[in-house]
Scaffold this motif. Structure first.
Motif, PDB file in Angstrom:
ATOM      1  N   UNK A 140       0.819  -1.376   0.082  1.00 19.34           N
ATOM      2  CA  UNK A 140      -0.003   0.011  -0.017  1.00 19.34           C
ATOM      3  C   UNK A 140       0.870   1.450  -0.217  1.00 19.34           C
ATOM      4  N   UNK A 141       1.676   1.328   0.903  1.00 20.29           N
ATOM      5  CA  UNK A 141       2.674   2.350   1.129  1.00 20.29           C
ATOM      6  C   UNK A 141       3.635   2.629  -0.236  1.00 20.29           C
ATOM      7  N   UNK A 142       4.245   1.467  -0.719  1.00 20.10           N
ATOM      8  CA  UNK A 142       4.742   1.586  -1.959  1.00 20.10           C
ATOM      9  C   UNK A 142       3.972   2.264  -3.161  1.00 20.10           C
ATOM     10  N   UNK A 143       2.885   1.965  -3.221  1.00 23.87           N
ATOM     11  CA  UNK A 143       2.182   2.391  -4.477  1.00 23.87           C
ATOM     12  C   UNK A 143       1.756   3.830  -4.027  1.00 23.87           C
ATOM     13  N   UNK A 144       1.452   4.218  -2.795  1.00 26.40           N
ATOM     14  CA  UNK A 144       1.387   5.545  -2.535  1.00 26.40           C
ATOM     15  C   UNK A 144       2.662   6.415  -3.036  1.00 26.40           C
ATOM     16  N   UNK A 145       3.839   6.043  -2.398  1.00 26.18           N
ATOM     17  CA  UNK A 145       5.151   6.460  -2.904  1.00 26.18           C
ATOM     18  C   UNK A 145       5.076   6.492  -4.352  1.00 26.18           C
ATOM     19  N   UNK A 146       4.903   5.576  -5.323  1.00 28.50           N
ATOM     20  CA  UNK A 146       4.903   5.831  -6.642  1.00 28.50           C
ATOM     21  C   UNK A 146       3.996   6.707  -7.413  1.00 28.50           C
ATOM     22  N   UNK A 147       2.787   6.738  -6.767  1.00 31.39           N
ATOM     23  CA  UNK A 147       1.799   7.769  -7.189  1.00 31.39           C
ATOM     24  C   UNK A 147       2.220   9.086  -6.952  1.00 31.39           C
ATOM     25  N   UNK A 148       2.802   9.296  -5.581  1.00 31.31           N
ATOM     26  CA  UNK A 148       3.527  10.595  -5.307  1.00 31.31           C
ATOM     27  C   UNK A 148       4.443  11.065  -6.186  1.00 31.31           C
ATOM     28  N   UNK A 149       5.456  10.048  -6.500  1.00 34.34           N
ATOM     29  CA  UNK A 149       6.350  10.445  -7.112  1.00 34.34           C
ATOM     30  C   UNK A 149       6.305  10.488  -8.762  1.00 34.34           C
TER      31      UNK A 149
ATOM     32  N   UNK B  16       1.053  12.140  -9.127  1.00 33.41           N
ATOM     33  CA  UNK B  16      -0.325  12.099  -9.163  1.00 33.41           C
ATOM     34  C   UNK B  16      -1.088  12.462  -7.546  1.00 33.41           C
ATOM     35  N   UNK B  17      -0.019  12.287  -6.584  1.00 31.87           N
ATOM     36  CA  UNK B  17      -0.405  12.675  -5.315  1.00 31.87           C
ATOM     37  C   UNK B  17       0.321  14.038  -4.616  1.00 31.87           C
ATOM     38  N   UNK B  18      -0.267  15.152  -4.853  1.00 40.57           N
ATOM     39  CA  UNK B  18       0.614  16.218  -4.703  1.00 40.57           C
ATOM     40  C   UNK B  18       0.627  17.049  -3.320  1.00 40.57           C
ATOM     41  N   UNK B  19      -0.503  16.696  -2.497  1.00 43.32           N
ATOM     42  CA  UNK B  19      -0.775  17.083  -1.362  1.00 43.32           C
ATOM     43  C   UNK B  19       0.285  16.610  -0.049  1.00 43.32           C
ATOM     44  N   UNK B  20       0.696  17.432   0.743  1.00 48.03           N
ATOM     45  CA  UNK B  20       2.022  17.240   1.488  1.00 48.03           C
ATOM     46  C   UNK B  20       1.552  16.058   2.455  1.00 48.03           C
ATOM     47  N   UNK B  21       0.522  15.717   2.851  1.00 46.74           N
ATOM     48  CA  UNK B  21      -0.066  14.633   3.753  1.00 46.74           C
ATOM     49  C   UNK B  21       0.306  13.408   3.102  1.00 46.74           C
ATOM     50  N   UNK B  22       0.445  13.261   1.827  1.00 47.70           N
ATOM     51  CA  UNK B  22       0.693  12.092   0.985  1.00 47.70           C
ATOM     52  C   UNK B  22       2.310  11.447   1.339  1.00 47.70           C
ATOM     53  N   UNK B  23       2.881  12.549   2.007  1.00 45.80           N
ATOM     54  CA  UNK B  23       4.488  12.146   2.443  1.00 45.80           C
ATOM     55  C   UNK B  23       4.556  11.202   3.752  1.00 45.80           C
ATOM     56  N   UNK B  24       3.552  11.354   4.541  1.00 43.61           N
ATOM     57  CA  UNK B  24       3.256  10.876   5.836  1.00 43.61           C
ATOM     58  C   UNK B  24       3.268   9.505   5.876  1.00 43.61           C
TER      59      UNK B  24
ATOM     60  N   UNK C 169      11.613  15.728   9.650  1.00 38.87           N
ATOM     61  CA  UNK C 169      12.417  16.205   8.680  1.00 38.87           C
ATOM     62  C   UNK C 169      11.349  17.264   7.609  1.00 38.87           C
ATOM     63  N   UNK C 170      10.071  16.787   7.675  1.00 42.03           N
ATOM     64  CA  UNK C 170       8.902  17.489   6.915  1.00 42.03           C
ATOM     65  C   UNK C 170       8.361  18.620   7.619  1.00 42.03           C
ATOM     66  N   UNK C 171       8.332  18.557   8.717  1.00 39.16           N
ATOM     67  CA  UNK C 171       8.010  19.702   9.617  1.00 39.16           C
ATOM     68  C   UNK C 171       9.009  20.593   9.596  1.00 39.16           C
TER      69      UNK C 171
END
Length: 211
Positions: free
Chosen positions: A111-120, A123-131, A179-181
């Motif tokens: 799940x997280x790998x898929x989120x990271x792939x979409x983020x990179x 496709x997922x531009x909001x900062x919350x998807x880095x969490x 680091x994000x903060x």
């Protein structure tokens, strides 16, 4: 540990748990996972220091995570679904918590790998998807402290391995979140380097894991 069982279907009682074959299976799984974790750590370290200018390098981490997730879901336990005698329901919702945890680790990595792939991919531009990525490290690390090993003859040694990895995972995930903060505060941060280095150390520990 990956590849070990303790209930009536499989485990110490049927000679697998603690046997040469069982130990070899578990150690192999940890070593394979370690290779991918080291790859993720190297990639994250490269990102932290801005070493790589290759556009495809940003996809190494999510692809490695997805591959690790698939590996765990399929091969984490010798007698679990889909390679063993236990059904899907017994493997994912049964009373053997160790097997359930292995499957959950695999699903989380997918799940997280898929989120990271979409983020990179943008496709997922909001900062919350880095969490999700660092949160997975924190939650996974905490789960390691409750990881059951049943009657394994090397149970204490395994518990120590996992306690050390759990501590590093919680620290790594917390560092990445920090680091994000810090970035939001526009303050130079070394927390990403701490995050990457701890991932590397966890990967190295998995590579030398023994029972």
């Amino acid at each position: 540990t990956a590849g070990s069982h303790h209930d009536g279907h499989a485990g110490f009682s049927d000679g697998w748990e603690g046997s040469p074959a069982g130990i070899a299976y578990s150690e192999r799984n940890h070593h394979v996972a370690g290779l991918f974790v080291v790859l993720i750590g190297l990639t994250e370290l490269s990102y932290a220091f801005r070493w790589s200018a290759l556009s495809w390098a940003r996809f190494v981490t999510p692809v490695a995570m997805i591959t690790t997730g698939l590996f765990l879901v399929i091969w984490s336990d010798h007698e679990a679904w889909p390679i063993g005698s236990l059904s899907f329901a017994q493997s994912f919702f049964g009373q053997e918590l160790e097997i359930v945890q292995h499957k959950l680790f695999g699903l989380a990595a997918l799940a997280v790998g898929s989120i990271e792939l979409l983020r990179r991919l943008g496709r997922l531009r909001r900062a919350v998807w880095m969490a999700p990525f660092p949160l997975m490290a924190v939650v996974g690390g905490l789960m390691l402290f409750a990881h059951s090993h049943g009657d394994h003859p090397s149970g204490m040694k395994i518990a120590l391995h996992h306690a050390v990895m759990g501590t590093m995972a919680v620290t790594a995930g917390s560092s990445k979140l920090l680091s994000g903060w810090m970035k939001e505060q526009q303050t130079p941060s070394r927390w990403e380097v701490v995050w990457a280095c701890l991932i590397l150390v966890i990967g190295a520990q998995l590579l030398i894991y023994s029972e």
